[in-house]
Every structure is written in structure tokens, then in C-alpha cells.
Scaffold this active site. Structure first.
Site, short mmCIF file in Angstrom:
data_model
loop_
_atom_site.label_atom_id
_atom_site.label_comp_id
_atom_site.label_asym_id
_atom_site.label_seq_id
_atom_site.Cartn_x
_atom_site.Cartn_y
_atom_site.Cartn_z
N GLY A 53 3.83 1.76 7.77
CA GLY A 53 2.56 2.01 8.40
C GLY A 53 2.08 3.64 8.31
O GLY A 53 1.08 3.85 8.98
N GLY A 54 2.99 4.20 7.66
CA GLY A 54 2.31 5.55 7.50
C GLY A 54 1.26 5.72 6.81
O GLY A 54 0.50 6.74 7.14
N THR A 88 0.94 -1.06 -0.08
CA THR A 88 -0.05 -0.02 -0.11
C THR A 88 0.86 1.19 -0.03
O THR A 88 2.11 1.09 0.71
CB THR A 88 -0.97 0.18 1.14
OG1 THR A 88 -1.72 -0.97 1.13
CG2 THR A 88 -1.67 1.33 1.58
N GLU A 103 0.06 -5.47 6.21
CA GLU A 103 1.47 -5.68 5.06
C GLU A 103 2.35 -6.66 5.82
O GLU A 103 2.94 -7.40 5.19
CB GLU A 103 2.09 -4.31 5.07
CG GLU A 103 1.35 -3.37 4.22
CD GLU A 103 1.82 -2.09 4.18
OE1 GLU A 103 1.63 -1.39 3.34
OE2 GLU A 103 2.46 -1.70 5.04
O1 LIG Z 1 0.71 1.95 5.58
C1 LIG Z 1 1.57 1.91 4.71
C2 LIG Z 1 2.68 1.49 4.12
O2 LIG Z 1 3.48 0.75 5.39
C3 LIG Z 1 3.45 2.09 3.02
O3 LIG Z 1 4.05 0.99 2.40
C4 LIG Z 1 4.51 3.09 3.69
O4 LIG Z 1 3.98 3.99 4.70
C5 LIG Z 1 5.21 3.72 2.62
O5 LIG Z 1 4.33 4.56 1.88
P1 LIG Z 1 4.49 5.33 0.70
O6 LIG Z 1 5.31 4.45 -0.30
O7 LIG Z 1 3.52 6.10 0.40
O8 LIG Z 1 5.85 6.29 1.10
#
Ligand SMILES: O=C[C@H](O)[C@H](O)[C@H](O)COP(=O)(O)O
Length: 218
Positions: free
Chosen positions: A97-98, A31, A105
Site C-alpha cells: 500500500g505504499g 501496482t 490489490e
Molecule cells: O500500493 C502499492 C502497492 O502495494 C505496491 O505493490 C507496494 O507499495 C510496492 O511498491 P514498489 O514495488 O514500488 O516497491
């Protein structure tokens, strides 16, 4: 670097990872904004794939792109999972987890024979730093928060499975020690610390360069 460069790096890392997927594979889709460009690139390869998605947003995007998305229970073992990360430290240790999806995940990552992390250049860090995303059980929330001491609830934000999303905000030197503490608390459903041994590949794009590092998985 500009936002445009970061987006281009995400696309480059995602495109590289899509090339690791082979016909007939069962694929876990992560995600976030780094996984977003993976989905159309993977779909465009025209492979015969069966996918599990870690969020509603990913499932919707994958179906719209023409990928076959099935329930996790229908595909309990996966050949490969590809996901982003908020921080990648030596080990490799991750914080994820952002985007609230870390519990799902991690479940998908452990079910996959190969777990590939994709990132733009700013994600590698010398050491992990807070916040660490948490998913907490709603029942007994105040009690859990008192026990943890250094956690803040993200107001009104729930996980895809209805868990309370919070962040561990305390400083930590040893991610393994913090992971053990969080794993041991009955109010913690999941946390965003991903330990070494979970990750088999890290793909980081810096400008036009893509660096692929492989790690042994026990
Ligand atoms: O809950 C979200 C996930 O762990 C994302 O993979 C993580 O936060 C990285 O997100 P992004 O690719 O938008 O930086």
C-alpha cells in the site's frame, strides 16, 4: 547496493514471474515500481491474456504495452495475480500500500488462484514494522481516527476509489491481532496487512540471483 542494482533486481524478479504466466490466462496486475518492468516483459511474450489492473497507472502502462485490460467485473476470477510488496516477513506476511493501491490489490489477490509477490532484495524483513497503509471511509473520518488512535492521514492522498489514505503508525508485535482489529472497524475500508494463506509464491531477486519460494494456499 545502488539504485541501479535495485532496479535490476526488480526487473529480474518481474521477468521470472512473467515466465509463470501461461497462454490464455486471466492475469491480475499489481501496482508499483516492481510491477512496472513486468508489464513490457509480459507483453513481449505475445501470449493471449486478459488482464485486470489494480490502478490507473498500471492499466495505462499495460494498454500502452499492448496487453488487453478488462474491468474486474468482466473477469471476476483470475488464474494468477502478480504484485510487489513493501515488506515481506516470515509467514509470509506482507505490508502493501505504499502506492495507495492496497485495497484493490487485496481484492485482486483473493480473486486469483495464484498470487505471486515479486521483490528486490531489501523487501524481506525479519518482522513487519509500521507504517501499515490504511484506506478509510471519508464519512466519519475523525471518529474513525479517534477510535484507531494511532493512525495518520496522508494529506490530500486518495485511493484509486476515493478512499482516504492513512497509515497505522503504532508499534505491533502480532500482525494477525492488528489485522483483526482493523478488519473489525467499520471506518476502515482496507489495510495493507496481507496474511499468510493469501500468498502462493514469493520471488525475490538479490543481485543476479532469483529465489522462488512456494506456499500452500488453503
Ligand atoms: O500500493 C502499492 C502497492 O502495494 C505496491 O505493490 C507496494 O507499495 C510496492 O511498491 P514498489 O514495488 O514500488 O516497491
Amino acid at each position: 547496493m545502488s539504485v541501479t542494482t535495485s532496479e535490476a533486481e526488480k526487473h529480474a524478479a518481474a521477468t521470472y514471474a512473467a515466465g509463470l504466466v501461461e497462454d490464455g490466462m486471466r492475469v491480475g496486475l499489481g501496482t508499483g515500481s516492481t510491477v512496472a518492468p513486468l508489464i513490457p516483459v509480459l507483453a513481449a511474450r505475445g501470449l493471449n491474456l486478459r488482464c485486470v489492473a489494480t490502478s490507473v497507472a498500471t492499466a495505462e502502462a499495460a494498454v500502452a504495452a499492448g496487453l488487453v485490460v478488462e474491468s474486474f467485473d468482466a473477469l471476476p476470477e483470475l488464474d494468477i495475480a502478480i504484485d510487489g510488496a513493501d515488506q515481506i516477513a516470515p509467514g509470509p506476511w506482507l505490508i502493501k500500500g505504499g502506492g495507495r493501491a492496497h485495497t484493490r490489490e487485496k481484492l485482486v489477490a483473493v480473486a486469483a488462484a495464484r498470487f505471486v509477490v515479486i521483490a528486490s532484495h531489501e523487501k524481506p524483513v525479519p518482522r513487519l514494522t509500521p507504517p501499515v497503509p490504511l484506506e478509510l471511509l471519508a464519512f466519519g473520518l475523525e471518529s474513525t481516527l479517534m477510535r484507531l488512535g494511532q493512525a495518520t492521514v496522508r494529506g490530500g492522498v486518495l485511493s484509486p476509489d476515493g478512499g482516504i489514505i492513512a497509515d497505522w503508525t503504532g508499534a505491533f508485535d502480532d500482525p494477525a491481532e492488528l489485522a483483526r482489529r482493523l478488519d473489525a472497524d467499520p471506518g476502515v475500508v482496507g489495510h495493507g496487512l496481507f496474511e499468510p494463506g493469501l500468498v502462493s509464491d514469493v520471488v525475490v531477486a538479490t543481485g543476479a540471483d532469483v529465489e522462488h519460494t512456494r506456499f500452500a494456499r488453503p
